[in-house]
Structures are given as C-alpha cells and as structure tokens.
Write a protein that holds these residues in place. Structure first.
Motif, mmCIF file in Angstrom:
data_model
loop_
_atom_site.group_PDB
_atom_site.id
_atom_site.type_symbol
_atom_site.label_atom_id
_atom_site.label_comp_id
_atom_site.label_asym_id
_atom_site.label_seq_id
_atom_site.Cartn_x
_atom_site.Cartn_y
_atom_site.Cartn_z
ATOM 1 N N PRO A 1 16.297 -13.748 -22.083
ATOM 2 C CA PRO A 1 17.076 -14.201 -20.920
ATOM 3 C C PRO A 1 16.520 -13.690 -19.592
ATOM 4 O O PRO A 1 16.511 -14.416 -18.593
ATOM 5 C CB PRO A 1 18.477 -13.627 -21.193
ATOM 6 N N PHE A 2 16.039 -12.434 -19.574
ATOM 7 C CA PHE A 2 15.492 -11.886 -18.332
ATOM 8 C C PHE A 2 14.257 -12.665 -17.895
ATOM 9 O O PHE A 2 14.081 -12.950 -16.706
ATOM 10 C CB PHE A 2 15.134 -10.414 -18.530
ATOM 11 N N ARG A 3 13.398 -13.013 -18.829
ATOM 12 C CA ARG A 3 12.168 -13.725 -18.486
ATOM 13 C C ARG A 3 12.461 -15.065 -17.845
ATOM 14 O O ARG A 3 11.691 -15.536 -17.007
ATOM 15 C CB ARG A 3 11.316 -13.915 -19.747
ATOM 16 N N ARG A 4 13.564 -15.682 -18.203
ATOM 17 C CA ARG A 4 13.877 -17.013 -17.690
ATOM 18 C C ARG A 4 14.566 -16.986 -16.334
ATOM 19 O O ARG A 4 14.786 -18.041 -15.734
ATOM 20 C CB ARG A 4 14.741 -17.760 -18.705
ATOM 21 N N THR A 5 14.946 -15.793 -15.853
ATOM 22 C CA THR A 5 15.584 -15.690 -14.549
ATOM 23 C C THR A 5 14.548 -15.819 -13.432
ATOM 24 O O THR A 5 13.332 -15.737 -13.668
ATOM 25 C CB THR A 5 16.317 -14.357 -14.408
ATOM 26 N N LEU A 6 15.033 -15.969 -12.206
ATOM 27 C CA LEU A 6 14.131 -16.023 -11.049
ATOM 28 C C LEU A 6 13.353 -14.713 -10.927
ATOM 29 O O LEU A 6 12.145 -14.721 -10.642
ATOM 30 C CB LEU A 6 14.940 -16.271 -9.774
ATOM 31 N N THR A 7 14.034 -13.598 -11.173
ATOM 32 C CA THR A 7 13.359 -12.303 -11.096
ATOM 33 C C THR A 7 12.264 -12.195 -12.139
ATOM 34 O O THR A 7 11.159 -11.697 -11.863
ATOM 35 C CB THR A 7 14.371 -11.160 -11.278
ATOM 36 N N GLY A 8 12.538 -12.658 -13.352
ATOM 37 C CA GLY A 8 11.534 -12.613 -14.411
ATOM 38 C C GLY A 8 10.325 -13.463 -14.079
ATOM 39 O O GLY A 8 9.179 -13.048 -14.284
ATOM 40 N N ARG A 9 10.564 -14.660 -13.549
ATOM 41 C CA ARG A 9 9.441 -15.534 -13.181
ATOM 42 C C ARG A 9 8.663 -14.956 -12.001
ATOM 43 O O ARG A 9 7.449 -15.131 -11.904
ATOM 44 C CB ARG A 9 9.954 -16.935 -12.856
ATOM 45 N N THR A 10 9.371 -14.259 -11.133
ATOM 46 C CA THR A 10 8.697 -13.634 -9.989
ATOM 47 C C THR A 10 7.742 -12.548 -10.445
ATOM 48 O O THR A 10 6.664 -12.360 -9.857
ATOM 49 C CB THR A 10 9.733 -13.055 -9.014
ATOM 50 N N ILE A 11 8.110 -11.809 -11.494
ATOM 51 C CA ILE A 11 7.216 -10.770 -12.021
ATOM 52 C C ILE A 11 5.887 -11.381 -12.452
ATOM 53 O O ILE A 11 4.810 -10.840 -12.156
ATOM 54 C CB ILE A 11 7.899 -10.034 -13.198
ATOM 55 N N TYR A 12 5.950 -12.517 -13.128
ATOM 56 C CA TYR A 12 4.714 -13.202 -13.528
ATOM 57 C C TYR A 12 3.939 -13.668 -12.304
ATOM 58 O O TYR A 12 2.697 -13.588 -12.267
ATOM 59 C CB TYR A 12 5.042 -14.397 -14.425
ATOM 60 N N ALA A 13 4.645 -14.160 -11.304
ATOM 61 C CA ALA A 13 3.975 -14.638 -10.099
ATOM 62 C C ALA A 13 3.271 -13.497 -9.362
ATOM 63 O O ALA A 13 2.164 -13.665 -8.849
ATOM 64 C CB ALA A 13 4.993 -15.316 -9.174
ATOM 65 N N ILE A 14 3.917 -12.327 -9.316
ATOM 66 C CA ILE A 14 3.305 -11.173 -8.655
ATOM 67 C C ILE A 14 2.021 -10.776 -9.376
ATOM 68 O O ILE A 14 1.000 -10.476 -8.751
ATOM 69 C CB ILE A 14 4.299 -9.993 -8.613
ATOM 70 N N TYR B 1 4.423 -13.794 -2.293
ATOM 71 C CA TYR B 1 5.082 -13.384 -1.052
ATOM 72 C C TYR B 1 5.203 -14.555 -0.081
ATOM 73 O O TYR B 1 6.260 -14.777 0.531
ATOM 74 C CB TYR B 1 4.294 -12.243 -0.410
ATOM 75 N N MET B 2 4.129 -15.316 0.062
ATOM 76 C CA MET B 2 4.151 -16.462 0.963
ATOM 77 C C MET B 2 5.102 -17.549 0.488
ATOM 78 O O MET B 2 5.583 -18.356 1.280
ATOM 79 C CB MET B 2 2.743 -17.034 1.117
ATOM 80 N N SER B 3 5.388 -17.562 -0.806
ATOM 81 C CA SER B 3 6.317 -18.550 -1.361
ATOM 82 C C SER B 3 7.769 -18.139 -1.178
ATOM 83 O O SER B 3 8.680 -18.894 -1.538
ATOM 84 C CB SER B 3 6.033 -18.766 -2.847
ATOM 85 N N GLY B 4 8.000 -16.953 -0.644
ATOM 86 C CA GLY B 4 9.363 -16.497 -0.393
ATOM 87 C C GLY B 4 10.055 -15.896 -1.596
ATOM 88 O O GLY B 4 11.286 -15.772 -1.615
ATOM 89 N N LEU B 5 9.290 -15.506 -2.606
ATOM 90 C CA LEU B 5 9.897 -14.919 -3.802
ATOM 91 C C LEU B 5 10.328 -13.476 -3.527
ATOM 92 O O LEU B 5 9.715 -12.785 -2.699
ATOM 93 C CB LEU B 5 8.898 -14.950 -4.964
ATOM 94 N N PRO B 6 11.370 -13.004 -4.217
ATOM 95 C CA PRO B 6 11.887 -11.644 -3.976
ATOM 96 C C PRO B 6 10.987 -10.570 -4.591
ATOM 97 O O PRO B 6 11.255 -10.065 -5.688
ATOM 98 C CB PRO B 6 13.270 -11.669 -4.625
ATOM 99 N N ILE B 7 9.925 -10.199 -3.904
ATOM 100 C CA ILE B 7 8.922 -9.282 -4.446
ATOM 101 C C ILE B 7 9.519 -7.919 -4.749
ATOM 102 O O ILE B 7 9.367 -7.382 -5.855
ATOM 103 C CB ILE B 7 7.743 -9.135 -3.458
ATOM 104 N N ALA B 8 10.188 -7.323 -3.769
ATOM 105 C CA ALA B 8 10.733 -5.971 -3.940
ATOM 106 C C ALA B 8 11.757 -5.934 -5.074
ATOM 107 O O ALA B 8 11.734 -5.028 -5.911
ATOM 108 C CB ALA B 8 11.357 -5.487 -2.637
ATOM 109 N N ARG B 9 12.632 -6.932 -5.112
ATOM 110 C CA ARG B 9 13.655 -6.966 -6.158
ATOM 111 C C ARG B 9 13.025 -7.088 -7.536
ATOM 112 O O ARG B 9 13.471 -6.451 -8.500
ATOM 113 C CB ARG B 9 14.612 -8.136 -5.903
ATOM 114 N N ALA B 10 11.983 -7.893 -7.636
ATOM 115 C CA ALA B 10 11.332 -8.078 -8.934
ATOM 116 C C ALA B 10 10.670 -6.785 -9.404
ATOM 117 O O ALA B 10 10.741 -6.437 -10.587
ATOM 118 C CB ALA B 10 10.303 -9.202 -8.846
ATOM 119 N N LYS B 11 10.030 -6.069 -8.499
ATOM 120 C CA LYS B 11 9.389 -4.809 -8.882
ATOM 121 C C LYS B 11 10.421 -3.775 -9.307
ATOM 122 O O LYS B 11 10.232 -3.049 -10.303
ATOM 123 C CB LYS B 11 8.537 -4.279 -7.732
#
Length: 366
Positions: free
Chosen positions: A221-234, A242-252
């Motif tokens: 379930p975590f992987r499918r959240t926005l935060t989980g996908r952001t981790i992969y994007a980072i 970052y330029m896409s507006g993803l929550p970098i700090a929250r994901a880390k």
C-alpha cells in the motif's frame, strides 16, 4: 525512395507483432534481477532440502522461517533509503536497540504486551524519523548521517542492556516461532486447533505469515501512494522530481521512518525468537551488511529508482539459503565469507552488466 518505403512499412511490421510479447519482454528485462534471485533461492534451498536428513518437512521449514524473518525485515528496511539513492547504515543498530527495549517491555498482562509491542515499533519508526530529519533538514548525506545515528543507537542499546538478559512473554515467544496450529492452540482460538477448515493451513510457520503481512499490508500500500511513487522518482532523478512539484522532503522523511519501522520490527522479532535482549555490536554490523547484500542480490539498484522491498526479501532468502547449505556440507567457517562474497560479487556484476551495455542512461529504465 527506399527510405520512404522503409519508414512506411515499419509501423506495419510493428503492428503485426503481438502486443503482449513486447510487454512480456519488457517486464522480463525490468525484473531480470528479481527472477535471477528467485532462481538462486530455488537452487540453493532445493539443494539444502535434498541433502537434509529431514528435508521438506514442517519442522525444517519452521526452523528456516525463524532464521529468515529478521534479515528479511532488515532487507526491507534497507530497501527504502536505497530507492532514494542512499544507504542506511543504522538499520542493524536500530534493530539491536529495539531488541534490548523489547526485553524490558514485552512481558506481563496481554495489555502490557500489546503496549510493549507498539512501543517497540514506535521507537524504531521514531529513530528512522530522526534519521530523515538529519538528512532533510541537516542536508547531510544519508550514509554519513546514519553512520553517526547508528553509533548513538548502539550506545542506547548498551545502556539498556549492558549484559544480555531480560524477559519476553513465554506464550508469545512460543506462538510466534512455531506453526499456525501452535499459535491457535496457545491462545485457544479454535477448539484444540482442529477445525476442519483450519487443517490445510495449520502447518504454515507463523514467521512466514508475519513477513507476508509486513510486505502486503505495509509495503505494497505504501508503494502505491504518492509518497511511495515520489521515492522512486527521487532515486531516478531528484532534480526532475523537484521540478515536477513532488513532495521531496516528505518522501525522504517517510522513507527513513519506514526504514526505522521495519528495522524495529526485525529487532522485536529477534527478541521474541531469542527471549532476551542483547546489545551485540558485531551482530548489528553483520545484519547491516547482509541487508545491503540482500538488496543487491534482489535486483534493487544502489543508484536508486528501481527495485522494491519484496525483491530484497528474495535476496535475503538467497543469503539464508546459502548459509543453510554451509551446515549441510560442513563448509569451514573461514571459507563461508569467501563463498558469500563470491555470490554477492556475481549478483552485483550481473546488475552492472546491464548498465555497461546501455548506450545511454535512459535505456536503463526501458
């Protein structure tokens, strides 16, 4: 003219190919590391059971499941920071800290045991959150931040348990380290555990169910959240994320918190399994290194962005299956690190081969 004919007919040839075959080849390429790890596990574990005097029995499976669970949870813990493109060198120390904490808290009445378990898992998650704060707001590289915080965790563990000791509830220890039938009998869930529908699953080791629960109810379930996908994007490209507006700090922060949670779960089960707490520094270091090895063997890239916790669990299974064979074939202790190192080197080399063959970085993500 020939070029025009070629250009016009190329789409026709592409459309003539079955759509499913291209998707299948793509999925096989993307999961080549995981498939290789599964093949290694089947090979080593099958060999172990073939030569074991009681191979393929429930008793052997239960024993193996108990040895597998802690490392698998540590591998899941290590995976999340690795997906960011970093390493967490504190997972073994956090495991040890929670192990010592559990030896003080997981005993007494059912309510006290439940609160103790929650406190242990919360302590692991809290320590991971602190790691995340150091990385995000202190702007320190994860490998340096977690190396320092791991030393602090070991110091706290030694403060809690200068010598091995403590107590874990005996019923909990027995129920969690045996088959599902023993769990049901210990807590009187069914009439002597003999319900007709229960018998086909009564042999399943509880540690395997615990591992499945963490993987399917927490990681997936975590992987499918926005935060989980952001981790992969980072891990793939932090600047683009970052330029896409993803929550970098929250994901880390979430990544390191989840890593601490999984590491704490590993320490909790280690306490339940051994019925004691032990601030063992060499053991903590070994688990940390093995967690990194499991991540690599499972096919997760140390560069970040590709892989997953379930693949790392398979990598942990491979490592443990190798150690099981050491016992069967009486491999001298001095040669065991050599064999494990060769297997790890082979896994890393296979993973690097794809990067070396790629003409550009984009091909790694096709």
């Amino acid at each position: 003219m020939a070029d025009a004919i070629t250009a016009d007919t190329a789409p026709a040839r592409a459309s003539a190919r079955p759509a499913g075959s291209g998707d299948l080849r793509l999925r096989l390429r993307q999961n080549a590391g995981l498939l290789g790890a599964v093949a290694l596990f089947v090979l080593f574990y099958g060999l172990y059971n073939l030569y074991h005097p009681r191979g393929f029995s429930t008793q052997v499976l239960i024993q193996n499941a108990n040895e597998i669970l802690t490392l698998s949870l540590l591998a899941m813990a290590q995976t999340v920071p690795v997906l960011l493109g970093g390493l967490d060198l504190s997972v073994g120390a956090v495991m040890t800290l929670v192990n010592c904490l559990a030896s003080h808290l997981v005993a007494g009445s059912p309510a006290q045991i439940a609160l103790g378990i929650a406190a242990c898992l919360g302590a692991g998650a809290a320590f991971g959150f602190v790691n995340g704060c150091i990385v995000v707001y202190g702007r320190i590289q994860p490998i340096i931040a977690t190396l320092a915080s791991g030393a602090i965790a070991m110091g706290l563990a030694l403060f809690l348990r200068p010598k091995p000791g403590g107590k874990i509830d005996a019923d909990l220890s027995w129920a969690m380290t045996n088959a599902l039938s023993d769990f049901a009998e210990t807590y009187g869930l069914f009439e002597d555990g003999k319900a007709a529908w229960f018998q086909p699953v009564a042999w399943i080791p509880v540690p395997l169910l615990v591992l499945s629960a963490f993987a399917l109810l927490v990681w997936v379930p975590f992987r499918r959240t926005l935060t989980g996908r952001t981790i992969y994007a980072i891990g793939s490209a932090e600047g683009a994320a970052y330029m896409s507006g993803l929550p970098i700090a929250r994901a880390k922060l979430a990544a390191f918190t989840l890593a601490g949670f999984f590491a704490g779960a590993g320490g909790l089960f280690l306490a339940i399994q051994t019925s004691t707490g032990n601030a063992d520094i060499p053991q903590a270091s070994t688990y940390t290194l093995n967690s990194i090895a499991a991540v690599v063997i499972g096919g997760t890239s140390l560069l970040g962005g590709t892989g997953g916790a379930i693949a790392s669990v398979v990598g942990a299974l491979v490592l443990r299956a190798i150690s099981f064979n050491f016992r069967i074939f009486d491999v001298p202790p001095l040669l065991q690190p050599l064999v494990e190192g060769l297997v790890l080197l082979a896994a890393v080399s296979l993973g690097a081969l794809r990067a070396l063959r790629a003409k550009n970085r984009l091909e790694l993500f096709r």
